[in-house]
Write a protein that holds these residues in place. Sequence first.
Motif, short mmCIF file in Angstrom:
data_model
loop_
_atom_site.label_atom_id
_atom_site.label_comp_id
_atom_site.label_asym_id
_atom_site.label_seq_id
_atom_site.Cartn_x
_atom_site.Cartn_y
_atom_site.Cartn_z
N UNK A 157 43.25 28.38 45.64
CA UNK A 157 43.46 29.80 45.41
C UNK A 157 42.35 30.56 46.08
N UNK A 158 42.69 31.35 47.09
CA UNK A 158 41.72 32.11 47.86
C UNK A 158 42.11 33.58 47.84
N UNK A 159 41.35 34.37 47.07
CA UNK A 159 41.57 35.82 46.99
C UNK A 159 40.36 36.57 47.51
N UNK A 160 39.55 35.89 48.31
CA UNK A 160 38.32 36.49 48.79
C UNK A 160 38.53 37.67 49.72
N UNK A 161 37.47 38.53 49.80
CA UNK A 161 37.45 39.67 50.72
C UNK A 161 38.62 40.61 50.48
N UNK A 196 46.56 35.54 54.52
CA UNK A 196 45.19 35.99 54.79
C UNK A 196 45.07 36.66 56.16
N UNK A 197 44.10 37.57 56.24
CA UNK A 197 43.80 38.21 57.52
C UNK A 197 44.82 39.23 57.97
N UNK A 198 45.36 40.02 57.03
CA UNK A 198 46.28 41.10 57.38
C UNK A 198 45.76 42.40 56.76
N UNK A 199 46.64 43.38 56.63
CA UNK A 199 46.25 44.67 56.06
C UNK A 199 47.10 45.02 54.85
N UNK A 200 47.49 44.02 54.09
CA UNK A 200 48.26 44.27 52.88
C UNK A 200 47.38 45.00 51.86
N UNK A 201 48.02 45.85 51.04
CA UNK A 201 47.27 46.57 50.02
C UNK A 201 48.10 46.66 48.74
N UNK A 202 47.54 47.35 47.76
CA UNK A 202 48.22 47.49 46.48
C UNK A 202 47.92 46.34 45.55
N UNK A 208 53.94 26.17 43.37
CA UNK A 208 52.95 26.66 44.31
C UNK A 208 51.71 25.75 44.32
N UNK A 209 51.28 25.37 45.54
CA UNK A 209 50.08 24.55 45.68
C UNK A 209 48.95 25.29 46.38
N UNK A 210 49.29 26.22 47.26
CA UNK A 210 48.25 26.99 47.95
C UNK A 210 48.63 28.45 47.99
N UNK A 211 47.69 29.31 47.57
CA UNK A 211 47.85 30.76 47.70
C UNK A 211 46.60 31.29 48.38
N UNK A 212 46.76 31.88 49.54
CA UNK A 212 45.64 32.48 50.27
C UNK A 212 46.01 33.91 50.63
N UNK A 213 45.40 34.85 49.90
CA UNK A 213 45.62 36.29 50.14
C UNK A 213 44.32 36.94 50.61
N UNK A 214 43.38 36.16 51.09
CA UNK A 214 42.06 36.67 51.45
C UNK A 214 42.11 37.59 52.66
N UNK A 215 41.06 38.38 52.80
CA UNK A 215 40.87 39.29 53.93
C UNK A 215 42.04 40.27 54.06
N UNK A 216 42.36 40.89 52.94
CA UNK A 216 43.31 41.99 52.91
C UNK A 216 42.68 43.13 52.13
N UNK A 217 43.50 44.01 51.58
CA UNK A 217 42.97 45.14 50.82
C UNK A 217 43.63 45.23 49.45
N UNK A 218 43.92 44.10 48.87
CA UNK A 218 44.51 44.08 47.54
C UNK A 218 43.50 44.63 46.53
N UNK A 219 44.03 45.27 45.50
CA UNK A 219 43.17 45.91 44.52
C UNK A 219 43.70 45.68 43.11
N UNK A 220 42.90 46.11 42.15
CA UNK A 220 43.35 46.02 40.76
C UNK A 220 43.05 44.67 40.14
N UNK A 221 43.85 44.31 39.15
CA UNK A 221 43.64 43.10 38.36
C UNK A 221 44.24 41.87 39.03
N UNK A 222 43.68 40.73 38.68
CA UNK A 222 44.28 39.47 39.10
C UNK A 222 45.55 39.25 38.28
N UNK A 223 46.65 38.89 38.93
CA UNK A 223 47.91 38.71 38.17
C UNK A 223 47.82 37.53 37.21
#
Length: 944
Positions: free
Chosen positions: A708-712, A663-669, A681-696
């Motif tokens: 699971x945090x995919x916010x923002x 979380x909190x980076x500039x990842x995209x795609x 996997x117990x925790x996945x936090x990809x929030x506050x990036x620029x991910x786009x498209x469908x949820x895997x």
Amino acid sequence: MASFLCYLMSTRLLFLIPLLHAIGTNCFASRQPVLCHDDESSALLQFKQSFHWNLNSCFYPSDYPLKISSWKVEGVDTDCCSWDGVECNEETGHVIGLDLSSSCLYGSLLSNSSLFSLVHLQRLNLAYNDFNSSQIPSGFSRLSGLTYLNLSASLFSGQIPLNISVLSKLTSLDLSLNSGLHLRSLQGLVQNLTRLKDLSLGYVHVSSPVPEILGNLSCLRTLDLIDCGLHGEFPPGIFKLRKLQVLRVGYNPDLMGYLPEFYSSSLLKILSLWGTSFSGKLPDSIGNLNSLNTFDIANCNFSGHIPSSLGNLTQLTYLTLSNNSFVGQIPSSLSNLVSLIDLDFSYCQLSGLIPPSFGNLTHLTILNIRLSFIRSSNPSSLSWLGKLSKLTYLDLEGINLTMEIPSSFANLTQLSYLDMINTQLMGRIPSWLANLTQLTNLHLSFNKLQGSIPISISELKKLEQLNLYSNHLSGTVTLEMFINLKFLTSLLLSMNKISFLTKTSTNATQNKFEVLGLASCNLRNFPNFLRKQDQLQWLDLSNNNIRGQITKWVWSTSKETLMIVNFSHNFLTGFDQHVENFSWPQLQILDLRSNNLRALPLIPPPSTLVFLVADNMLRGEVSTMICKLSSLHSLDLSNNKFRGTLPHCLSNFSNSLSILNLQGNNFHGMIPQLCAKGSRMKMIDLSQNQFEGLLPRSLSNCKMLEILNLGSNQLNDVFPSWLGTLSELRVLILRRNGLYGVVGSPTTIFASPKLHILDLSSNKFTGKLPFEYFQSWKYMKKIDAGNFTYMMDFTSIFSSGYYVSQYYPYSMKVINKGREIMYSKIIEVFAAIDLSSNEFNGKISEFIGNLNGLQLLNLSNNNLTGHIPLSLGDLTTLESLDLSQNKLSRQIPWQLTQLTFLASFNVSHNQLTGLIPHGKQFDTFENFICWKFRIMWKSIIKEM
């Protein structure tokens, strides 16, 4: 009469003299030595020639490699009956016994071995040799006269041949300590061995239930099945075998059972069930086992009270009850067990005081009482411990003592290990600790000890580990204080109020540390004495004031041994030269969080399990070389300036990865397919990036996922109802994306029953509120005000005598009371629903009142209609309620005044009418909160 008797006796004696002479002559003749048979002598010599023997094949220094080397063809000792380890029948000369145990033999034992031509063998012992992982040959079946066979600890492997079962005369069979051995059928092995007295298969892979037939072996004295992979129900009939003396079935976690009633006729001496799933209560009749000297039920599932009848077992020398669910007080009757040498109550739920009569147990050398429910603030309540002068090991970790270290401990002059971790100790470290001259381990961490570290510590010449982590100790500490402690390899001073001076003399650097903890010790530089440390395994310099660059020599410290490195929470900026690779090939934990680092070597070594670099200024893309970390458990790159797309190979190690925080980076795609089947996997936090498209869709494979945090981000998809299969999911945050459509109804029977934090705010969801989901969220219906634990992941790594616990608390950002709040830790009982800023419509169902564990409810900025449900008054733990920016009508229910924890309440911008309820909690709100409502209420009146 007397003379007649004397005459009669003398006559008989004269008659016996020639008879005794004849018998003596015959006996002497029968004792003439009988030489062994040539074919058997030849067979033994061939057996000798088929093996090597050298010191490298010896298990212990005391092993006897010359035993077989004494066998000779020529010279004085040509008779094989006189050879070491060989036993012959005195009448026939046949070899009936062969003991080559601990003979340093090396080689493979084959089916055509000459050993199997010794068909008169009755006893054979080949234990503690090295048979080079060869299989047990089927040729043993030719030795039909065997009564004793011992192949233990001889590095055999493969399947145990079932034709051993034809050796029907066997009374003792020992195949234990051959971890490479497998047994297809335990029942098939023993079904013909009806004369067995001793059966030892410990550490052999059996992987089957324990057959009932063992309960029919009426001669059985010893049954050893430790760590065999046993499962199913243990036959209770085995306990009732009248001649059984030793029963060991420990470390078979899938083996279930219970203890039956015992009778005083039982001969049991050793009963070891540790590490099994035996359960139930201990029967009172256990006090009938009068011969018992070892009783080990550690790490089982026993419950109830400890029966006082245990105090009848006065032969007990070893009693271990640890890691069970025993409740109540420790029976004072146990003080009758005056022969006890080892006593362990740790990790049970026992309460009350430890009976002072335990001072009678004067033979104790090991005492382990890790009981968190035991409380005492009176030093005299532990004075009985001072009577146990033979103690060498004392573990009181977790007991709530709230006292100074009892002075009675000064009598324990034989102590080598003292653990009082987390016992709420107060006061100073007493100088009389210097009396405990045998101490090798002193653990006083997580207490409230104050003052300086006494100089007298330096008199503990045998000390190897000193652990003072997390106290209130103060003053200045130098390495010279420990100069006399020649054996000190572990020094933990972290998280106190001390200042550690880094300037040291040459003599003070002679210690070769393996563990060094100097976190929060006011360090301003890397201690210079680290230059000469080449055996460190664990180095913690976190939470100091170390500034600037990491010098080259730091990366060279203990280059071949370092496993755990923690430089987090300092002011490090980078490196004094370009570094391409980390220097520590054994590295397992690397924590560089909360510094000012701008660059790092590409990737840590493949051995890395935990890689934490959050809260720095790192840039660039994540290298595909990260895929080499095939055992990675935790990866935290959060709050940096990383960019680019994520490597698709991240899914390659989802079977090991538990924490992924980007979380909190500039990842995209697109988000790659992170979870393969079997994901841990117990925790996945990809929030506050620029991910786009469908949820895997592969996220549905994360069956252990808790947060699971995919916010923002910029995700564009429908509501992922398929996540309902994740039965462990507790936190789901999808806010501030482009998600759309109707949330609908649960599509699975699970529907995430443990979910208690849901944030779907600031999306484009439409339709009715998902009340059917509300019904399945059982954890939002619980009120457990006493649970103040935090949600976290935990892993433990063993290093240099310590289990290093790596706690990773889960974190998140939530809108609460109108503000975005960062929760660096999430308390287990926190429950929240935020569906704000969507396009939900319709009424708020009365079902909402069933979620009486909620603390935060935000339904604002939607198109909700109807009235405010009266059932909201049932949400007795609610702290924040926001229904603003909707089309709600009618009055505010007076029932909301019953919400005594409500601190934030907003219903502005609705179509509410009537008076604002007064009383109780509503009277505590600040005027401006209600003012917003009053303006809206007045505008409605004017329109009317």
